[in-house]
Design a protein around this motif. Sequence first.
Motif, short mmCIF file in Angstrom:
data_model
loop_
_atom_site.label_atom_id
_atom_site.label_comp_id
_atom_site.label_asym_id
_atom_site.label_seq_id
_atom_site.Cartn_x
_atom_site.Cartn_y
_atom_site.Cartn_z
N VAL A 3 -2.01 -8.82 14.33
CA VAL A 3 -3.39 -9.15 13.97
C VAL A 3 -3.86 -8.27 12.82
CG1 VAL A 3 -5.79 -9.12 14.77
CG2 VAL A 3 -4.00 -10.03 16.26
N ALA A 4 -3.54 -6.97 12.88
CA ALA A 4 -3.92 -6.05 11.81
C ALA A 4 -3.24 -6.41 10.50
CB ALA A 4 -3.58 -4.62 12.21
N ALA A 5 -1.99 -6.86 10.59
CA ALA A 5 -1.29 -7.28 9.37
C ALA A 5 -1.97 -8.49 8.74
CB ALA A 5 0.17 -7.58 9.69
N ALA A 6 -2.42 -9.43 9.59
CA ALA A 6 -3.10 -10.63 9.09
C ALA A 6 -4.45 -10.28 8.46
CB ALA A 6 -3.29 -11.63 10.22
N ARG A 7 -5.10 -9.24 8.97
CA ARG A 7 -6.42 -8.85 8.46
C ARG A 7 -6.33 -7.95 7.24
NH1 ARG A 7 -9.53 -5.74 11.58
NH2 ARG A 7 -11.48 -6.77 11.06
N SER A 8 -5.14 -7.52 6.89
CA SER A 8 -4.99 -6.63 5.75
C SER A 8 -5.15 -7.40 4.44
CB SER A 8 -3.61 -5.97 5.79
OG SER A 8 -3.41 -5.15 4.66
N GLY A 9 -5.75 -6.75 3.46
CA GLY A 9 -5.97 -7.39 2.17
C GLY A 9 -4.76 -7.39 1.26
N GLN A 10 -3.82 -6.47 1.49
CA GLN A 10 -2.64 -6.37 0.65
C GLN A 10 -1.40 -6.78 1.45
OE1 GLN A 10 -2.75 -5.57 -2.58
NE2 GLN A 10 -4.98 -5.18 -2.53
N ALA A 11 -0.93 -8.00 1.18
CA ALA A 11 0.17 -8.55 1.98
C ALA A 11 1.45 -7.75 1.84
CB ALA A 11 0.41 -10.02 1.59
N GLY A 42 -9.68 -2.36 14.22
CA GLY A 42 -9.22 -1.59 13.07
C GLY A 42 -9.50 -2.31 11.77
N LEU A 43 -9.22 -1.64 10.68
CA LEU A 43 -9.50 -2.17 9.34
C LEU A 43 -8.31 -2.89 8.74
CD1 LEU A 43 -11.32 1.02 8.07
CD2 LEU A 43 -12.40 -1.12 8.71
N GLY A 44 -7.25 -3.05 9.48
CA GLY A 44 -6.04 -3.67 8.94
C GLY A 44 -5.07 -2.62 8.44
N LEU A 45 -3.82 -3.01 8.25
CA LEU A 45 -2.79 -2.07 7.83
C LEU A 45 -3.13 -1.51 6.45
CD1 LEU A 45 0.42 -3.91 9.05
CD2 LEU A 45 -0.91 -2.14 10.19
N GLY A 46 -3.10 -0.20 6.34
CA GLY A 46 -3.47 0.48 5.10
C GLY A 46 -4.94 0.82 5.02
N GLY A 47 -5.73 0.41 6.00
CA GLY A 47 -7.17 0.62 5.95
C GLY A 47 -7.61 2.04 6.20
N ASP A 67 1.91 -4.52 0.91
CA ASP A 67 1.79 -3.22 1.58
C ASP A 67 1.77 -3.38 3.09
OD1 ASP A 67 1.70 -2.06 -0.90
OD2 ASP A 67 -0.48 -1.84 -0.95
N ALA A 68 1.09 -4.44 3.57
CA ALA A 68 1.02 -4.68 5.01
C ALA A 68 2.40 -4.96 5.59
CB ALA A 68 0.07 -5.84 5.30
N ALA A 69 3.23 -5.71 4.87
CA ALA A 69 4.58 -6.02 5.35
C ALA A 69 5.42 -4.75 5.45
CB ALA A 69 5.24 -7.02 4.41
N GLU A 70 5.26 -3.85 4.48
CA GLU A 70 6.00 -2.59 4.51
C GLU A 70 5.57 -1.72 5.68
OE1 GLU A 70 6.57 1.39 1.72
OE2 GLU A 70 5.77 -0.45 0.85
#
Length: 389
Positions: free
Chosen positions: A30-38, A249-254, A40-43
Amino acid sequence: AAVLFYVELRRVERTPGIIALLLYLAVLFVAAARSGQARDAAEILAKYISPLLLMFLVASYMNTERLRTRFLAVITGAGLISLSVSVYHLATGQMQNHFRQGYFRLVGGYANLHNHALFLLVLNSLLFYWVLTLKRPLYRGIAIVLQLLGLLCMYNTYVRTAMTGFAVFVVVFLLLEKRYELVGGAVFVGGLLLLTNTSLQDRFSDVIAVFGSGDSLGSKRTLGSGRFGIWTTSFEQFLNQEPADVLLGLGLGGQYEMTDLYANMYRSKEKSENLDSHNDYLSLLYQLGPIALACYISLQITVLRVGWRLHRTARDLFTRRFARYMVAMTCVTFVTNFLSNSFIQRVTVAWLFWGCVGILFACWRSMQQAQEAPAEGVLVHLREPPKAA
């Protein structure tokens, strides 16, 4: 590992902590889907998932004591290659080219100083385990020499998190081993070093200053390489977010959004790089929210519970001693994750820790199967019809 996890799901269900893991993975996606940077989120997603999947891979295949011992030996052997590189750089004067925060430091073969220090923490803990485990005097002597080299390299990184983690490991492991005379000796040596070594006194002076009463909160914010200020400022920022962001949370990298306010106080120009929270649990909280954080801590507690149970009830010496090792290492992860970016953000040491957790869970599964086998034999015997006279 992911394919095996899916194919062997029915079998994996019996692994300790599976419910917390599945919930953690769900929140993570869910956090990966909410992240703005695909990208960076995948990494980050791969970095967070791979150690836990490796744990189940090891738990599935290391099904004999011989394989588990070999796995530990392979990890140690690979670590010794890295140690030899560190010793080489120490001998050739690499430290003179790396001056950071008032110290010439040993980076070894790593691009990142803290990655090097934390790897040496894991390697030194393994070497300490072998020193107490090996029976032959020659092998034990070699392990002691390697231990001294590892400690020398770790000291010259001047990374407090690694030093603190190793001190926690030694005390907990020796207490579980009931080697009380060695505990006293370790505490004495550690205290003596702190009293006589000015570098150690300087590196750990912030610990005393944090609990001092004379300084204002503003001056304390810079202590511990700014940790105190980063933690308090970022957490206050996080609580001011929207309810959905606080929950999920704010998403991955947030997490970097939460530290910008503190970083901007000391930046001389516009944001040029991200400032991490210097606390793995806060980083997880800011990205994934309290549910995922609770699941991760629950997994660590599960490792403690399983390790303690095997320490108390396992029949073979290897399982009991390795369980004690894992209880001590889990205590280390609690401390180091709180003090810095450690066994969550740094994937190489996360692989090592959770891979060893896989060995622990394999030991647990073997003990459970051994306990169930006699019971199944009794049931089969009771179901058989009596033989005719």
